[in-house]
Design an enzyme around this catalytic site. Sequence first.
Site, PDB file in Angstrom:
ATOM      1  CB  ALA A 295      -0.925  -0.018   1.208  1.00  0.00           C
ATOM      2  CG  ASN A 296      -0.115   4.663  -1.713  1.00  0.00           C
ATOM      3  OD1 ASN A 296      -0.827   5.509  -1.208  1.00  0.00           O
ATOM      4  ND2 ASN A 296      -0.481   3.994  -2.807  1.00  0.00           N
ATOM      5  NE  ARG A 297       5.005   6.967   4.691  1.00  0.00           N
ATOM      6  CZ  ARG A 297       5.094   6.279   5.827  1.00  0.00           C
ATOM      7  NH1 ARG A 297       4.070   6.229   6.648  1.00  0.00           N
ATOM      8  NH2 ARG A 297       6.216   5.648   6.127  1.00  0.00           N
TER       9      ARG A 297
END
Length: 228
Positions: A33-35
């Site tokens: 995932a990412n932020r």
Amino acid sequence: QKLREGRAPLAGRRALVTAGPTHEPLDPVRYIANRSSGLQGYAIAEALADLGADVTLVSGPTQLRNPAGMAVIRCETARDMQAAVHALKQQDIAVCTAAVADWRPAAQATQKLKKQSRNDVPPPLALTANPDILAELSQSSPIRPQLVVGFAAETENVAQYAQAKLKRKQCDWIVANNVGANSDVMGGSENEVMLITSQTSDAWPRLSKTEVARKLAVAIADWFSRFL
Ligand code: CTP
Ligand code: CA
């Protein structure tokens, strides 16, 4: 409510907004995932709805509540998001704010990946490319939205890289921001962006994400009033 009747500048326009990260599963319990928080995209969806647009928000996994006054479609992976976007009827406006994962694990295990022994070698992580939803929308003639807006997070040469991205993907505008070392944009409540077109670049002051959203929605409404 009044705004949505009669004089609302985007009344009768359909707008798609993609938002949030995507999650790309590796096995039933793990994902890449990412932020991205989704905040900026949700704010844009709300600002477009406030100007009267008929908004569909296609969102990856976020902690945010569904905004009122629009259709919200939740999805998990880039490919889910792509399918959700393709299933929509033709849109007038597309704003792609989603931080779509560029790659996903090449294989998704059906069972949890297990260690074989206490000190075995970690398994290699093979990746494969995800579809580019913004590029597909931009190149979707004859059903292309009249105005396709992308986002770009860069850590250097912001305007230059964003202009190159605009050409490569064939979108109309890019909202570019600097997510370099000193920036707290991802997950933060403020944003400092440049609005890039094929001809122009306009640096906006540091604003709250809500204000960036309003300013972008007004720019979109202006564009429709001038060109269509
Ligand atoms: N985007 C998309 N689908 C993807 C990747 C990106 O729709 N698979 C969209 C994003 O929503 C954003 C724009 O493309 O509007 C730019 O995303 P960005 O990650 O900055 O661009 P990339 O082409 O992935 O380039 P980079 O190598 O810089 O990540
Ligand atoms: Ca990317």
